[in-house]
Design a protein around this motif. Structure first.
Motif, short mmCIF file in Angstrom:
data_model
loop_
_atom_site.label_atom_id
_atom_site.label_comp_id
_atom_site.label_asym_id
_atom_site.label_seq_id
_atom_site.Cartn_x
_atom_site.Cartn_y
_atom_site.Cartn_z
N ILE A 93 -8.32 3.77 -4.99
CA ILE A 93 -8.12 4.66 -3.84
C ILE A 93 -9.30 5.63 -3.81
N ALA A 94 -9.96 5.72 -2.67
CA ALA A 94 -11.19 6.50 -2.58
C ALA A 94 -11.01 7.95 -2.99
N SER A 95 -9.87 8.55 -2.63
CA SER A 95 -9.64 9.96 -2.95
C SER A 95 -9.13 10.19 -4.36
N ASP A 96 -8.95 9.10 -5.10
CA ASP A 96 -8.43 9.19 -6.47
C ASP A 96 -9.41 8.49 -7.41
N PRO A 97 -10.39 9.20 -7.94
CA PRO A 97 -11.42 8.55 -8.75
C PRO A 97 -10.88 7.90 -10.02
N TYR A 98 -9.75 8.38 -10.54
CA TYR A 98 -9.18 7.80 -11.75
C TYR A 98 -8.74 6.35 -11.51
N SER A 99 -8.34 6.04 -10.30
CA SER A 99 -7.76 4.73 -10.01
C SER A 99 -8.78 3.60 -10.05
N SER A 100 -10.06 3.92 -10.09
CA SER A 100 -11.09 2.87 -10.06
C SER A 100 -11.42 2.30 -11.43
N ASP A 101 -10.90 2.90 -12.49
CA ASP A 101 -11.24 2.44 -13.85
C ASP A 101 -10.29 1.31 -14.26
N HIS A 102 -10.48 0.15 -13.65
CA HIS A 102 -9.59 -0.98 -13.91
C HIS A 102 -9.66 -1.45 -15.35
N ALA A 103 -10.80 -1.32 -15.97
CA ALA A 103 -10.93 -1.77 -17.36
C ALA A 103 -10.01 -0.99 -18.27
N ALA A 104 -9.89 0.31 -18.04
CA ALA A 104 -9.03 1.14 -18.88
C ALA A 104 -7.57 1.01 -18.47
N ILE A 105 -7.31 1.00 -17.17
CA ILE A 105 -5.93 0.95 -16.67
C ILE A 105 -5.28 -0.39 -16.98
N GLY A 106 -6.01 -1.46 -16.75
CA GLY A 106 -5.49 -2.79 -16.99
C GLY A 106 -4.57 -3.28 -15.88
N ILE A 107 -4.22 -4.54 -15.95
CA ILE A 107 -3.28 -5.16 -15.02
C ILE A 107 -1.86 -4.74 -15.40
N PRO A 108 -1.01 -4.44 -14.43
CA PRO A 108 0.38 -4.08 -14.77
C PRO A 108 1.07 -5.17 -15.60
N TYR A 109 1.90 -4.73 -16.54
CA TYR A 109 2.61 -5.68 -17.40
C TYR A 109 3.92 -5.07 -17.85
N SER A 110 4.77 -5.91 -18.40
CA SER A 110 6.04 -5.46 -18.98
C SER A 110 5.93 -5.55 -20.50
N GLY A 111 6.20 -4.46 -21.15
CA GLY A 111 6.04 -4.40 -22.59
C GLY A 111 6.85 -5.44 -23.33
N TYR A 112 6.19 -6.20 -24.20
CA TYR A 112 6.77 -7.21 -25.09
C TYR A 112 7.20 -8.50 -24.38
N SER A 113 6.91 -8.63 -23.08
CA SER A 113 7.28 -9.88 -22.41
C SER A 113 6.76 -11.08 -23.19
N ASN A 114 7.57 -12.13 -23.23
CA ASN A 114 7.10 -13.37 -23.84
C ASN A 114 5.94 -13.94 -23.04
N ASP A 115 5.04 -14.60 -23.72
CA ASP A 115 3.91 -15.23 -23.07
C ASP A 115 4.37 -16.50 -22.35
N GLY A 116 3.49 -17.00 -21.49
CA GLY A 116 3.80 -18.24 -20.81
C GLY A 116 2.64 -18.75 -19.98
N ASP A 117 2.68 -20.03 -19.70
CA ASP A 117 1.71 -20.69 -18.81
C ASP A 117 2.56 -21.52 -17.85
N ALA A 118 2.87 -20.93 -16.70
CA ALA A 118 3.88 -21.51 -15.81
C ALA A 118 3.26 -21.96 -14.50
N THR A 119 3.60 -23.15 -14.08
CA THR A 119 3.24 -23.66 -12.76
C THR A 119 4.50 -24.15 -12.08
N GLY A 120 4.75 -23.65 -10.88
CA GLY A 120 5.98 -24.07 -10.22
C GLY A 120 6.05 -23.56 -8.80
N THR A 121 7.12 -23.93 -8.13
CA THR A 121 7.37 -23.50 -6.76
C THR A 121 7.69 -22.01 -6.74
#
Length: 671
Positions: free
Chosen positions: A120-148
């Motif tokens: 967000i242009a008015s929020d300089p903190y939001s541009s640091d994707h490397a630090a923020i990371g992709i949203p995730y759920s803590g401890y979720s099991n891993d997976g490689d899923a392909t489906g409908t």
């Protein structure tokens, strides 16, 4: 000028003398002076400085940023005159190292879908994707899923039944669901039960986004680009499921498999990602009440497919509690705490609560520098690992169980305290009266209006909610049966657990930091009164009245009416007798304080705690060991086992409650 006017207003609140319960008449003059100092100490400039010192960088549990916040809090406590140290524990940690989503829709080429929350242009903190990371759920099991791709509403059991009736095949499906209706863990368990391979959860703008009002950065509601991170440990008891004893460095652990988790991966996604997945669906049209707030007709499934990958690094690593103490003149203690770990920057959740602690520490430090010592030792707990499973507070409480059970009179929690205009409060019933009284002694965010009048204008009842769950008071209340309270300025919180909970967002949630200063005034005053009073203002009559109300509501409930009548008939006389004894005990406490009879006051306090502990089961194999409260359930979780009396073996639960009431009455009435 504004600051001088505010200080004058605060002084005016206190110069007429305090009316706090538990103080002997000859203590009121000195206490008024202490309270004036504490009420005038919190300030907006210090709150802003602490926000920048703690929330200008990402600090998830176990990261270098997390340790950096621990050092900051320790150093600020020491500077304020407290004894402070960092206590290190070792817990299971899981960080995603690969997160990828690919969409296959119609004849279009497969395309990778960005899972990041957009800058967000008015929020300089939001541009640091490397630090923020992709949203995730803590401890979720891993997976490689392909489906409908299948849209499953809230992913509840009834939703999957409806999908089956509509002919939607869930085998191997990647389920997209909106939040609400239950915990993330329950959604993933239910989806796995029906053959799905992954679950992606988004926030529906109908309930928390642009349908409600302006979204961040223009307003306080959640933008479509925001996701809600959360933990998958909801089916586990609070604390470390892998711990063998206290998980101090070097202690052994059980394997990660000790954490109860759904077998398939689950992840939060933004509204933007959800819209990209859901818009091309071409299967049956969703029922009207299933439609999320997107401008297209919602379908349940069809030919659209996706590929979702989640890989994580799992290891045992350190977390850092910070414990500060200000010694008192007796062996009793008051604990005040907030967690410090965040999903991203955590400016509101949890750093607004940590700012509150530091403002309190400085206020008390000023008093201490003049020679004041509290009657009760004040302990500050800056907890780590709350977001994942209340790690830091639960472990510390278990490690210090004996002294807490013997000496702690109350716990005050300060998680998320300054993000809106509405004052709200929660407490165990024994502290509700004290909480209301405290609001008469401090100013609202304008630094002029008394908080009780500010609160009264919003809520004529000045309702004190049940303490509930979801934060670090849980180990104190439910595992140890220790009274607790919390107060906060709240409102819509659309950046919750997102990339945007950062210092830039304070312009929306706490402009000028006035709410932070006001929250600190309330917390500091509550803790000061608990720490200084000749008799800590716990009211057994509040507990008794709450229990009577719960039994009356239970009797009027629907279903098993005959059994309800039998249970109520057996418990009402016992609850009434307990209420009489509780009222008498509270009156004796007031008389002892008025007469400056220290011994009698101590005796009545011991009786009060004995009465409450009649409802405590220290040998229970359950994590929650109190019969008084539960984190959820009917009537705010009061007397949760009352509902168990309706089961086929309900006589056992009823007998236990009868014995608890008898013991509590005997303890309260003893002379």
């Amino acid at each position: 000028m504004v600051r001088r006017l505010a200080l004058a207003a605060i002084a005016a609140l206190l110069t007429t003398g305090i009316t706090a319960r538990g103080f002997a008449p000859n203590q009121l003059t000195a206490e008024s002076q202490y309270e004036a100092t504490v009420a005038a100490s919190p300030n907006e400039a210090a709150a802003r400085a602490d926000e920048l010192g703690l929330a200008s960088f990402v600090h998830r549990m176990g990261t270098p940023g997390d340790e950096r916040t621990a050092n900051y809090v320790r150093d600020q406590l020491i500077k304020a005159g407290w004894n402070a140290q960092i206590v290190t524990y070792v817990v299971p940690i899981a960080w995603p190292v690969q997160q990828r989503l690919t969409l296959f829709a119609g004849t279009a080429r497969a395309r990778n879908v960005s899972l990041y929350e957009p800058s967000i242009a008015s929020d300089p903190y939001s541009s640091d994707h490397a630090a923020i990371g992709i949203p995730y759920s803590g401890y979720s099991n891993d997976g490689d899923a392909t489906g409908t791709v299948v849209y499953a509403n809230h992913a509840l059991a009834a939703d999957f039944e409806a999908l089956a009736k509509a002919g939607v095949d869930l085998r191997g499906a990647i389920v997209v669901a909106r939040s609400g209706g239950g915990a993330l863990t329950a959604k993933a368990f239910e989806a796995a039960k029906h053959g799905a391979s992954a679950v992606l959860v988004f926030n529906d703008p109908l309930t928390g986004g642009y349908f409600m009002g302006d979204t961040y950065p223009k307003g306080a509601w959640r933008p479509l680009g925001g996701a809600t991170r959360n933990t998958m440990t909801f089916t586990n008891d609070p604390g470390d499921p892998t711990a063998i004893g206290i998980p101090v460095p070097g202690a052994p652990h059980k394997p990660f498999s000790a954490i109860k988790l759904p077998p398939i991966p689950e992840a939060p996604i933004t509204g933007d990602v959800a819209r990209e997945l859901l818009e091309p669906l071409d299967g049956p049209v969703a029922p009207p009440d299933w439609h999320p707030g997107f401008a297209f007709s919602q379908h349940l499934g069809g030919s659209v497919r996706a590929h979702f990958v989640l890989r994580s690094k799992r290891f045992f690593g350190p977390i850092w509690d910070v414990i500060g103490t200000l010694p008192g003149t007796t062996d009793q203690t008051v604990v005040v705490g907030s967690h410090r770990d965040a999903w991203t920057y955590g400016s509101i959740d949890p750093i607004s609560g940590t700012v509150d602690l530091l403002q309190l520490a400085r206020a008390f430090g000023k008093l201490h520098a003049t020679g004041w010592r509290p009657r009760r030792t004040v302990v500050i707990g800056s907890w780590d690992g709350e977001e994942l499973n209340l790690f830091g507070s639960d472990i510390w409480v278990r490690q210090n169980e004996a002294p807490l059970r013997a000496h702690c009179v109350a716990y005050v929690n300060t998680d998320e305290v300054a993000y809106g205009p509405e004052f709200g409060a929660a407490a165990t019933p024994d502290l509700a009266g004290m909480l209301r009284d405290t609001t008469t002694a401090v100013a609202a965010p304008d630094a002029i209006t008394p908080l009780d009048k500010y609160w009264l204008a919003q809520d004529p009842q000045r309702e004190v909610d049940a303490i509930g769950g979801g934060s670090d008071h849980e180990p104190f209340v439910y595992h140890e049966n220790i009274p607790a309270l919390a107060g906060a300025y709240a409102g819509p919180f659309g950046t919750y657990h997102s990339a945007y909970d950062d210092p830039a967002s304070l312009a929306i949630f706490d402009p000028g930091m006035h709410r932070a200063a006001a929250a600190a005034r309330f917390t500091s005053m509550a803790v000061l009164r608990l720490a200084d009073a000749d008799y800590p203002d716990l009211r057994l009559s509040g507990v008794a009245q709450t229990l009577r109300e719960r039994i009356a509501a239970f009797e009027k409930g629907k279903g098993d009416e005959a059994r309800r009548a039998v249970v109520a008939q057996s418990l009402v006389p016992k609850a009434d007798a307990f209420s009489v004894a509780a009222n008498a005990l509270d009156a004796r406490a007031d008389s002892a304080v008025a007469a400056n009879d220290v011994a009698a006051a101590a005796t009545t306090y011991a009786q009060l705690r004995s009465a409450e502990n009649a409802f405590f089961q220290p040998d229970s194999t359950k994590w929650s060991r109190t019969l008084l409260y539960s984190v959820s359930g009917y009537a705010g979780g009061v007397l949760p086992s009352l509902d168990e009396t309706l089961s086929p073996d309900g006589d056992s639960a009823l007998t236990t409650l009868q014995a608890a009431f008898d013991a509590a009455t005997q303890a309260a009435a003893a002379r």
